[in-house]
Enzyme design. Structure first.
Site, short mmCIF file in Angstrom:
data_model
loop_
_atom_site.label_atom_id
_atom_site.label_comp_id
_atom_site.label_asym_id
_atom_site.label_seq_id
_atom_site.Cartn_x
_atom_site.Cartn_y
_atom_site.Cartn_z
N ASP A 84 0.81 -1.23 0.00
CA ASP A 84 0.00 0.00 0.00
C ASP A 84 0.84 1.27 0.00
O ASP A 84 0.29 2.38 0.05
CB ASP A 84 -0.93 0.03 1.23
CG ASP A 84 -2.23 -0.74 0.99
OD1 ASP A 84 -2.60 -0.95 -0.19
OD2 ASP A 84 -2.88 -1.11 1.99
N ARG A 109 0.11 -1.51 7.57
CA ARG A 109 0.77 -0.35 6.96
C ARG A 109 1.80 0.32 7.86
O ARG A 109 2.45 1.29 7.45
CB ARG A 109 -0.28 0.69 6.50
CG ARG A 109 -1.19 0.16 5.39
CD ARG A 109 -1.91 1.27 4.63
NE ARG A 109 -0.98 2.12 3.89
CZ ARG A 109 -1.36 3.18 3.16
NH1 ARG A 109 -2.64 3.49 3.09
NH2 ARG A 109 -0.47 3.92 2.51
N ARG A 154 -10.39 6.09 9.88
CA ARG A 154 -8.93 5.93 9.99
C ARG A 154 -8.34 6.89 11.03
O ARG A 154 -7.99 6.48 12.12
CB ARG A 154 -8.28 6.11 8.63
CG ARG A 154 -8.73 5.05 7.60
CD ARG A 154 -8.31 3.67 8.00
NE ARG A 154 -8.61 2.64 7.03
CZ ARG A 154 -7.84 2.30 6.01
NH1 ARG A 154 -6.70 2.91 5.81
NH2 ARG A 154 -8.20 1.33 5.19
N HIS A 183 -11.46 7.50 3.81
CA HIS A 183 -10.52 8.62 4.01
C HIS A 183 -11.21 9.88 3.47
O HIS A 183 -11.94 9.80 2.48
CB HIS A 183 -9.23 8.42 3.18
CG HIS A 183 -8.20 7.53 3.80
ND1 HIS A 183 -7.52 6.58 3.07
CD2 HIS A 183 -7.69 7.48 5.05
CE1 HIS A 183 -6.64 5.97 3.86
NE2 HIS A 183 -6.73 6.49 5.06
N CYS A 284 -4.79 9.54 -3.72
CA CYS A 284 -4.09 8.63 -2.79
C CYS A 284 -2.63 8.44 -3.19
O CYS A 284 -1.78 8.20 -2.34
CB CYS A 284 -4.74 7.25 -2.77
SG CYS A 284 -6.46 7.25 -2.30
N1 ARG Z 1 -5.27 0.12 0.73
C1 ARG Z 1 -5.01 1.42 1.27
C2 ARG Z 1 -5.60 1.52 2.67
O1 ARG Z 1 -6.66 1.00 2.87
C3 ARG Z 1 -5.56 2.48 0.40
C4 ARG Z 1 -5.24 3.87 0.83
C5 ARG Z 1 -5.86 4.94 0.01
N2 ARG Z 1 -5.33 6.19 0.31
C6 ARG Z 1 -6.01 7.35 0.40
N3 ARG Z 1 -5.36 8.43 0.57
N4 ARG Z 1 -7.33 7.37 0.36
O2 ARG Z 1 -5.05 2.12 3.55
#
Ligand code: ARG
Length: 291
Positions: A84, A109, A154, A183, A284
């Site tokens: 990611d 992550r 998040r 996000h 992203c």
């Molecule tokens: N697979 C990543 C996650 O879920 C995707 C992140 C996408 N990033 C963003 N800035 N929206 O964290």
């Protein structure tokens, strides 16, 4: 004879305001490690195949578009086993020469945190390690002189206070309610990266992704915002970046592109369909590096 008081007409492109581009500096990460091996958002299905070389080609097209239009793009080396990391928007929030490092919600992550911090240090940024869970520019967007900050999935609500403290700016908390738009940068985009003091930035957003209080706050602060239709939101249309004139966005967000043209922006469609399998798009993959 009735006066010329007829129905208000939609703005045509001819009367749309003049927009000006400002040169941006971005951080990107080639998706050479990209795959979907775990699921931390509703777009990710580890059972479905991914094509890493297609992801790289699509990402390269975005990189080339930025370069052709005169932007500067820095690259960070992809970390082993960190699929990611291509989504560099989550790698920090950078403003006034300060880089505020992320603290990821999910363990998958967390290995990225030190890599981004080391990169910022190597580039001379005043690099600040966070106490609280936050996912960088994925959830924090500068709009004029305020920072719009997402919470709900998040970044923690508490991180917003830490953000305000680090940057000494007003932070406006917005609550996301739809798990597909986890996000802030999946539901809202800032179209004017630079505005004159006291002027309002133009933003676009997906009303259905926010709770009532946040929607009311957005309406109050940004009465002239572009409200994007669900179909364009579903196509990840709001995961867009902008230099003030060109708006880099999904080719599938057709209604949004029309709205942009009416407001004098020039849509620059770039297809990142393969990276959408990881739940990410153009924004992203793009982190703003502000001096
Ligand atoms: N697979 C990543 C996650 O879920 C995707 C992140 C996408 N990033 C963003 N800035 N929206 O964290």
């Amino acid at each position: 004879m009735s006066p010329q008081l007829t129905e208000p007409t939609a703005t045509t492109e001819a009367e749309a305001p003049q927009r000006t581009m400002s040169k941006r500096r971005f951080l990107m990460c080639e998706p050479s490690q990209f795959t979907v091996s775990y699921s931390i958002n509703p777009w990710m299905h580890p059972d479905e195949p991914t094509d890493t070389s297609l992801a790289v080609r699509q990402w390269r097209a975005l990189y080339d578009t930025y370069i052709e239009l005169g932007h500067e793009v820095e690259l960070i080396e992809p970390g082993q086993g960190l699929p990611d990391m291509v989504y560099t928007a989550n790698g920090g929030f950078v403003l006034d020469g300060i880089a505020y490092v992320p603290k990821f919600r999910f363990a998958e992550r967390r290995g990225e945190e030190e890599l981004f911090a080391a990169w910022f240090r190597s580039q001379g940024f005043d690099t600040r390690m966070p106490e609280l869970t936050n996912e960088g520019e994925g959830d924090f967007l500068l709009a004029g002189d305020v920072i719009l900050a997402g919470r709900g999935f998040r970044s923690s609500g508490d991180s917003h206070a830490e953000l305000a403290e680090v940057f000494g700016r007003e932070v406006v908390s917005l609550t996301l309610t739809d798990p597909r738009f986890y996000h802030l940068d999946t539901a809202l985009t800032v179209l004017d990266p630079v505005v004159a003091p006291g002027e309002r930035a133009t933003i676009a957003y997906l009303p259905g992704a926010f709770d009532d209080a946040s929607r009311a706050e957005l309406e109050r602060r940004f009465p002239d915002a572009i409200r994007v239709a669900d179909a364009d939101g579903d196509a990840f249309g709001l995961n867009a970046s902008s230099d003030g004139l060109h708006v880099f966005c999904s080719p599938r967000a057709e209604g949004f592109q029309r709205q942009l043209r009416e407001r004098g922006y020039e849509p620059e469609p770039v297809d990142l369909s393969e990276l959408l399998l990881g739940g990410g798009g153009i924004k992203c993959c793009t982190l703003e590096l502000r001096k």
